[in-house]
Design an enzyme around this catalytic site. Structure first.
Site, PDB file in Angstrom:
ATOM      1  N   LYS A  23      13.663   2.244  13.355  1.00 54.90           N
ATOM      2  CA  LYS A  23      14.816   1.929  14.220  1.00 54.90           C
ATOM      3  C   LYS A  23      15.379   0.538  13.919  1.00 54.90           C
ATOM      4  CE  LYS A  23      12.725  -0.094  18.411  1.00 54.90           C
ATOM      5  NZ  LYS A  23      13.263  -1.443  18.318  1.00 54.90           N
ATOM      6  N   HIS A  73       0.859  -1.189   0.000  1.00 54.66           N
ATOM      7  CA  HIS A  73       0.000   0.000   0.000  1.00 54.66           C
ATOM      8  C   HIS A  73       0.894   1.239   0.000  1.00 54.66           C
ATOM      9  CE1 HIS A  73      -3.273  -2.706   0.807  1.00 54.66           C
ATOM     10  NE2 HIS A  73      -2.612  -3.191   1.847  1.00 54.66           N
ATOM     11  N   CYS A  90       8.935   0.722  15.277  1.00 55.48           N
ATOM     12  CA  CYS A  90       9.783  -0.434  14.934  1.00 55.48           C
ATOM     13  C   CYS A  90      10.561  -0.288  13.620  1.00 55.48           C
ATOM     14  CB  CYS A  90       8.937  -1.701  14.888  1.00 55.48           C
ATOM     15  SG  CYS A  90       8.335  -2.169  16.517  1.00 55.48           S
TER      16      CYS A  90
END
Ligand SMILES: NC(=O)c1ccc[n+]([C@@H]2O[C@H](COP(=O)([O-])OP(=O)(O)OC[C@H]3O[C@@H](n4cnc5c(N)ncnc54)[C@H](O)[C@@H]3O)[C@@H](O)[C@H]2O)c1
Length: 438
Positions: free
Chosen positions: A266, A254, A263
């Site tokens: 990093k 998408h 998440c």
């Protein structure tokens, strides 16, 4: 089983609550006194659908409690999970393991009898070895097995993900630990969730490789979207056309303003650093990270173009601040660099988010907050959809058009169809599709 969960954030609270719901006795520990006091008073410090009900049921059932004191629960536990944060280290982007090692030291001091210490936090390869070393150095006498059990839940669908995982990855060598982990996850095993037992280092790498691959898929379709805009193709149809190929799959195709959240940014960065340290650079992931980094701010140029190249003094309405729907998490949200870029171009920004505004005051300066999408759009020169919250998918577009100063919509999540928006009289730009009217 008695479980101690060290760190009661998004992962610790959801995992601990779900383990309690399986029938285990779980104590969630956190250093944050305010968080623990709130949980004890029945208040959930994060927004996660259905979590409040599950916490209440298991607390009342006597299987779930909360404390700031690690000692008692760790001493009694069969398994101690480490679920503390592993943010990017300032300056170099390596995972900051300060919290993990501090927790390991505290756990070591409180261990009592054979205990499995499980790292659930996302940690670089070799961290389990170091956790074990730290524990043995602190308490040479302890009988301990250190296991890696990375977590794959998604915020916004965390309980469903935890209870119906695609797989459970467990990295260990100790047979006694294997029996404990099998018992911890027994209810899921009965539901046929595949348990993948592997080495500890392999388990640690699986988590990073999974996140980096997903981030790559998103970035790939984002770049294809940019090409679609240049050549007059429709990225939605390209994504469908390739996603129907089972080898590719339709998920994570998408296009949007770039990935964010607590998440992917990093973890891609930490994996890049690991690759460089071991002289096995991950060039694809390096590119993904660099491409994504510039994308969020670049989205402001779409707004600039739709308003004829000048944003000075214009009011821009922003719908959605969180990095995705169904969470209050603003960490690395695309809205942050985008709004800063709009302000740098001289625009006034008014924003609305269904749950993300509580924490927004510290992230955004100079932004005014509205109490709904229509109030947000009032008098605006352009409306930008940044997060695809369900309530933004079915806006009363006639009402939006009536209250706006001019009917300009920039849809960074492709929630609406260009032909429909053109028919309603909007100037409408989206991702990877031709702007209307042409
Ligand atoms: N958020 C997600 O969607 C997600 C998904 C999968 C994996 N992870 C990983 O899980 C880990 C935790 O992420 P999160 O989003 O839950 O973080 P978070 O920041 O929401 O929560 C971490 C908690 O740990 C507490 N803490 C830190 N040190 C402690 C200590 N010594 N003792 C007790 N509590 C301590 C903090 O106060 C905080 O409440 C990270 O490594 C993350 O990468 C997160």
């Amino acid at each position: 089983m008695r479980i101690a969960m060290i760190g009661t954030g998004y992962v610790g609270l959801v995992s601990g609550t779900c383990f309690a719901d399986f029938g285990h006795h779980v104590t969630c520990v956190d250093k944050d006194e305010g968080k623990i006091a709130a949980l004890r008073a029945g208040k959930i410090p994060i927004f996660e659908p259905n979590l409040d009900r599950l916490v209440a049921e298991n607390s009342h059932g006597g299987r779930l409690d909360f404390t700031t004191d690690l000692k008692g629960p760790v001493g009694e536990a069969d398994a101690v999970f480490i679920a503390v944060g592993t943010p990017s280290r300032r300056g170099d982007g390596h995972a900051d393991l300060t919290y993990v090692y501090a927790a390991a030291r505290e756990i070591a001091a409180a261990l009592n009898g054979f205990t499995v210490v499980v790292t659930k936090s996302t940690v670089p390869v070799g961290t389990g070895d170091e956790v074990e070393r730290v524990i043995r150095e602190t308490r040479p006498d302890v009988d301990v097995a250190v296991v890696s059990n990375p977590e794959f839940l998604r915020e916004g669908a965390a309980i469903q993900d935890f209870k119906h995982p695609d797989r459970i990855v467990v990295g260990l060598t100790d047979e006694r630990a294997k029996a404990v982990m099998a018992e911890v996850y027994r209810p899921l095993y009965l539901n046929q969730a595949p348990m993948l037992y592997t080495g500890r280092r392999t388990a640690e790498l699986i988590k990073y490789a999974a996140n980096a691959f997903l981030a790559t898929k998103i970035t790939f379709i984002n770049e294809v979207a940019d090409l679609c805009e240049k050549v007059g193709a429709d990225v939605q149809e390209v994504a469908r056309g390739i996603g129907l190929d089972n080898r590719i799959g339709s998920k994570f195709l998408h296009p949007g303003p770039g990935f964010g959240g607590s998440c992917f940014p990093k973890d891609t960065l930490a994996l890049i650093k690991t690759g460089q340290d071991y002289a096995a650079p991950l060039r694809i992931v390096e590119t993904v990270q660099a491409v994504n980094d510039t994308r969020k701010r670049a989205m402001a140029r779409k707004v600039l173009a739709a308003l004829g190249g000048n944003l000075r003094g214009r009011t821009i309405a922003v719908l959605g601040l969180t990095f995705k729907p169904n969470t209050d998490d603003l960490r690395e949200a695309p809205s942050i660099p985008l709004i800063t870029a709009l302000q740098d171009m001289g625009a006034k920004v008014r924003a609305y988010d269904p749950v993300g505004m509580a924490g927004a005051g510290t992230e955004f300066s100079g932004v005014t907050f509205a109490d709904g999408p229509y109030a947000c759009a009032e008098g605006a020169d352009a409306l930008v959809i940044v997060t695809e919250w369900e309530q933004f998918r079915a806006l009363d577009l006639e009402a939006i058009k009536r209250v706006m100063k001019q009917p300009v919509v920039i849809d960074l999540r492709n929630v609406y169809r260009p032909a429909e928006m053109a028919a309603l009289g909007f100037v409408y730009d989206s991702i990877g599709r031709t702007r209307v009217p042409e």
